[in-house]
Motif scaffolding. Sequence first.
Motif, short mmCIF file in Angstrom:
data_model
loop_
_atom_site.label_atom_id
_atom_site.label_comp_id
_atom_site.label_asym_id
_atom_site.label_seq_id
_atom_site.Cartn_x
_atom_site.Cartn_y
_atom_site.Cartn_z
N LEU A 288 0.83 -1.21 0.00
CA LEU A 288 0.00 0.00 0.00
C LEU A 288 0.86 1.26 0.00
O LEU A 288 0.48 2.28 -0.58
CB LEU A 288 -0.93 -0.01 1.22
N ASP B 71 -8.18 -1.24 1.44
CA ASP B 71 -7.22 -0.20 1.84
C ASP B 71 -6.98 0.79 0.70
O ASP B 71 -6.78 1.98 0.93
CB ASP B 71 -5.90 -0.83 2.28
N ARG C 165 -9.90 3.06 0.55
CA ARG C 165 -9.80 4.01 1.66
C ARG C 165 -8.77 5.10 1.34
O ARG C 165 -8.99 6.28 1.66
CB ARG C 165 -9.42 3.26 2.94
N TRP C 166 -7.66 4.73 0.73
CA TRP C 166 -6.64 5.72 0.35
C TRP C 166 -7.26 6.79 -0.54
O TRP C 166 -7.08 7.99 -0.33
CB TRP C 166 -5.49 5.04 -0.36
#
Length: 276
Positions: A232, A266, A269-270
């Motif tokens: 990520l 994730d 969400r970023w």
Amino acid sequence: MPTHFRPCIDLHNGSVKQIVGGTLTDDTHNSQQSASASSSLKTNFVAPPEQDAAHFARIYRRDGLVGGHLIKLGPNNDAAAVSALEAWPHGLQVGGGVTDVNALQWLEKGASKVIVTSWLFPDGKLSFERLMRLSKLVSPDRLVVDLSCRRVDKRGEGGELGWVVAMNRWQTLTDFWLTKESLAQVAAYCSEFLVHAADVEGLCRGIDEELVAALGEWSGVPCTYAGGGRDLSDLQTVDRLSKGRVDLTFGSALDIFGGALVKYDDCVRWNREHPR
């Protein structure tokens, strides 16, 4: 603008797959593969039948992810591509075999933009005549030029170190070197670039940081980089190296594609935490 995660759907013989870059040859894209051809094709992920192209398109639509690329790798992919566009109309860009003959048809079927690749390079040479013709046909706003490339080092021969666009499933090097000047020439006729780093594509061994930095400096239009993403934190790295001018695609590392290194949620969400 901050770097965003861009989703993808790679289609091979109608199925969603993650393929190691450079192993898809003229033989292996055929549905009737010989034993040798089958062994040369390396896949990191083959989706089960219930996880078809439309399945992933619905996920991207649910999460509001626009501008993802759907690439048809060889024949027998049109029906799957159409089903994905029906599931997420105007949410996906379509590439793979796009020419001036079929580009408008894909836009009419629901593609937000078309991605042109090998057709621009007859005999391995960039045809500005073809580029201008296609740009005029669909408009620059709806055209993405794929400049996927391989790293070439000819310094021992008195040449350069850099990246050369590769066509025909990344098997054939063209005469087109990525430079600030060459990208500016092409950018006049399109709205985005898509760049796979073919040497690291599908390997999950890290991004080509030099290429990302170069794209951030050279690209005058939005650019999406793909190849080697494995963590990520690569989103933060691409954001830093490109000054937020380049987006990033994760493929084989993603959990939705069988990976164990990056969680799709994730990435979503970023994007939400780094709005544009």
